[in-house]
Design an enzyme around this catalytic site. Structure first.
Site, mmCIF file in Angstrom:
data_model
loop_
_atom_site.group_PDB
_atom_site.id
_atom_site.type_symbol
_atom_site.label_atom_id
_atom_site.label_comp_id
_atom_site.label_asym_id
_atom_site.label_seq_id
_atom_site.Cartn_x
_atom_site.Cartn_y
_atom_site.Cartn_z
ATOM 1 N N GLY A 124 7.769 10.719 -9.319
ATOM 2 C CA GLY A 124 7.417 11.486 -8.133
ATOM 3 C C GLY A 124 6.770 12.836 -8.399
ATOM 4 O O GLY A 124 6.973 13.773 -7.634
ATOM 5 N N SER A 125 5.950 12.912 -9.461
ATOM 6 C CA SER A 125 5.291 14.207 -9.693
ATOM 7 C C SER A 125 4.254 14.497 -8.600
ATOM 8 O O SER A 125 4.045 15.655 -8.235
ATOM 9 C CB SER A 125 4.665 14.280 -11.088
ATOM 10 O OG SER A 125 3.568 13.417 -11.201
ATOM 11 N N ARG A 131 8.628 -10.216 1.573
ATOM 12 C CA ARG A 131 7.818 -8.997 1.678
ATOM 13 C C ARG A 131 7.613 -8.516 3.112
ATOM 14 O O ARG A 131 7.726 -7.335 3.417
ATOM 15 C CB ARG A 131 6.461 -9.232 0.998
ATOM 16 C CG ARG A 131 5.634 -7.965 0.800
ATOM 17 C CD ARG A 131 4.324 -8.262 0.086
ATOM 18 N NE ARG A 131 4.533 -8.808 -1.243
ATOM 19 C CZ ARG A 131 4.734 -8.075 -2.349
ATOM 20 N NH1 ARG A 131 4.764 -6.761 -2.268
ATOM 21 N NH2 ARG A 131 4.899 -8.645 -3.521
ATOM 22 N N ARG A 177 4.338 -1.034 -5.376
ATOM 23 C CA ARG A 177 4.685 -2.255 -4.675
ATOM 24 C C ARG A 177 3.545 -2.585 -3.723
ATOM 25 O O ARG A 177 3.057 -1.706 -3.006
ATOM 26 C CB ARG A 177 5.971 -2.007 -3.884
ATOM 27 C CG ARG A 177 6.553 -3.241 -3.341
ATOM 28 C CD ARG A 177 7.908 -3.049 -2.752
ATOM 29 N NE ARG A 177 8.087 -4.127 -1.793
ATOM 30 C CZ ARG A 177 8.318 -5.383 -2.130
ATOM 31 N NH1 ARG A 177 8.439 -5.710 -3.397
ATOM 32 N NH2 ARG A 177 8.413 -6.321 -1.214
ATOM 33 N N HIS A 207 -4.807 6.713 -6.713
ATOM 34 C CA HIS A 207 -4.944 5.747 -7.814
ATOM 35 C C HIS A 207 -5.575 6.476 -9.008
ATOM 36 O O HIS A 207 -6.544 7.211 -8.836
ATOM 37 C CB HIS A 207 -5.837 4.585 -7.351
ATOM 38 C CG HIS A 207 -6.013 3.534 -8.391
ATOM 39 N ND1 HIS A 207 -5.036 2.599 -8.681
ATOM 40 C CD2 HIS A 207 -7.034 3.276 -9.237
ATOM 41 C CE1 HIS A 207 -5.453 1.819 -9.655
ATOM 42 N NE2 HIS A 207 -6.669 2.207 -10.004
ATOM 43 N N GLN A 251 -4.956 16.437 -12.195
ATOM 44 C CA GLN A 251 -5.943 16.455 -11.102
ATOM 45 C C GLN A 251 -5.384 15.778 -9.855
ATOM 46 O O GLN A 251 -5.693 16.173 -8.731
ATOM 47 C CB GLN A 251 -7.250 15.792 -11.539
ATOM 48 C CG GLN A 251 -7.925 16.504 -12.697
ATOM 49 C CD GLN A 251 -8.110 17.983 -12.427
ATOM 50 O OE1 GLN A 251 -8.533 18.368 -11.340
ATOM 51 N NE2 GLN A 251 -7.782 18.815 -13.407
ATOM 52 N N GLU A 252 -4.560 14.735 -10.049
ATOM 53 C CA GLU A 252 -3.923 14.088 -8.890
ATOM 54 C C GLU A 252 -3.154 15.131 -8.087
ATOM 55 O O GLU A 252 -3.182 15.156 -6.861
ATOM 56 C CB GLU A 252 -2.979 12.979 -9.351
ATOM 57 C CG GLU A 252 -3.682 11.816 -10.039
ATOM 58 C CD GLU A 252 -2.725 10.699 -10.412
ATOM 59 O OE1 GLU A 252 -1.795 10.417 -9.639
ATOM 60 O OE2 GLU A 252 -2.912 10.090 -11.482
HETATM 61 C C1 GRF Z 1 0.204 8.259 -10.537
HETATM 62 O O1 GRF Z 1 -0.629 8.181 -11.657
HETATM 63 C C2 GRF Z 1 -0.443 7.606 -9.346
HETATM 64 O O2 GRF Z 1 -1.823 7.767 -9.322
HETATM 65 C C3 GRF Z 1 -0.102 6.160 -9.554
HETATM 66 O O3 GRF Z 1 1.222 6.181 -10.041
HETATM 67 C C4 GRF Z 1 1.466 7.421 -10.711
HETATM 68 C C5 GRF Z 1 2.662 8.029 -10.050
HETATM 69 O O4 GRF Z 1 3.110 9.169 -10.723
HETATM 70 N N1 GRF Z 1 -0.293 5.404 -8.342
HETATM 71 P P1 GRF Z 1 4.213 10.092 -10.065
HETATM 72 O O5 GRF Z 1 5.415 9.215 -9.719
HETATM 73 O O6 GRF Z 1 3.637 10.746 -8.856
HETATM 74 O O7 GRF Z 1 4.561 11.085 -11.136
#
Ligand code: GRF
Length: 224
Positions: A17-18, A71, A97, A115, A179-180
């Site tokens: 969950g970063s 699901r 998921r 992503h 960057q995310e």
């Molecule tokens: C991230 O790289 C995100 O792009 C991908 O899963 C990873 C999740 O990382 N979908 P975090 O749990 O937010 O640290």
């Protein structure tokens, strides 16, 4: 002056969950136009749940393993939780998921994902290794609206990082993750400010975006 209402977010996580943390941190600024009303996980021990709890946010978890009805039934239960929370936007942040088509339909235009590749390249899993194996010189991340087809859907923002000599999947993932953490809160801000629109061809426009804002997202671009 009346209190301006904030966009309510449900953040769905499966792991550490970063990205959730980056959004929590952004929401801590009083002028940020969104707030998290629910953190949900399909993994009962997801680190993201602990981050949510620490921040005083409502957290919920339902294991998908052996969930009766499969699901569709699982996603119906998740949707019910999200509805109950009053969320306006569903934010997938490392939610590992596949969501059902009915879930995507229920949250159409209110469901975004991040992503760790420059889509449409490298959909699916193990994308950092796939990028290295392809020999690309730039990699990055993408925030997009979710459509039934996995890792597709209108692209809202991307950030680019170089692939450096000696990179392995781990070092590249770390560089991209940084960057995310920049672009996800920025995109949520844009959506909260009602500045994001999608045309009939699925092209996203951000109203009144200025070069400095894009430089904030992508350090490769110099502000004017
Ligand atoms: C991230 O790289 C995100 O792009 C991908 O899963 C990873 C999740 O990382 N979908 P975090 O749990 O937010 O640290």
């Amino acid at each position: 002056m009346g209190k301006v209402s904030k966009l309510k977010l449900a953040v769905l996580v499966s792991g550490g969950g970063s990205n959730l943390q980056a959004i929590i941190d952004a929401c801590n600024a009083s002028d940020y136009p969104a707030e998290i009303v629910l953190v949900f996980s399909n993994q009962l021990d997801a680190g993201g749940l602990e981050r949510g709890r620490k921040a005083g946010i409502r957290t919920e978890a339902i294991s998908h393993k052996g969930y009766p009805g499969g699901r569709e039934a699982y996603d119906t239960a998740v949707s019910a939780l999200i509805e109950e929370s009053g969320a306006d936007l569903v934010v997938l942040a490392g939610y590992l998921r596949l969501v059902s088509e009915s879930f995507v339909t229920r949250w159409k235009d209110k469901l975004i994902n991040i992503h760790p590749s420059l889509l449409p390249s490298f959909k699916g899993l193990h994308v950092h290794q796939a990028a290295l194996d392809a020999g690309v010189k730039f990699a990055g991340c993408t925030v997009h609206y979710v459509v039934p087809e996995v890792d597709s859907g209108p692209i809202i923002a991307q950030a680019v990082v170089p692939v450096l000599p000696g990179d392995d999947a781990g070092t590249l993932a770390q560089r991209i993750l940084k960057q995310e953490h920049r672009i996800y809160p920025q995109v949520i801000r844009w959506i909260a400010e009602s500045r994001v629109s999608v045309d009939a061809k699925g092209i996203v426009t951000v109203a009144d975006a200025n070069p400095a804002e894009f430089a904030e997202i992508n350090p490769a671009i110099e502000p004017a």
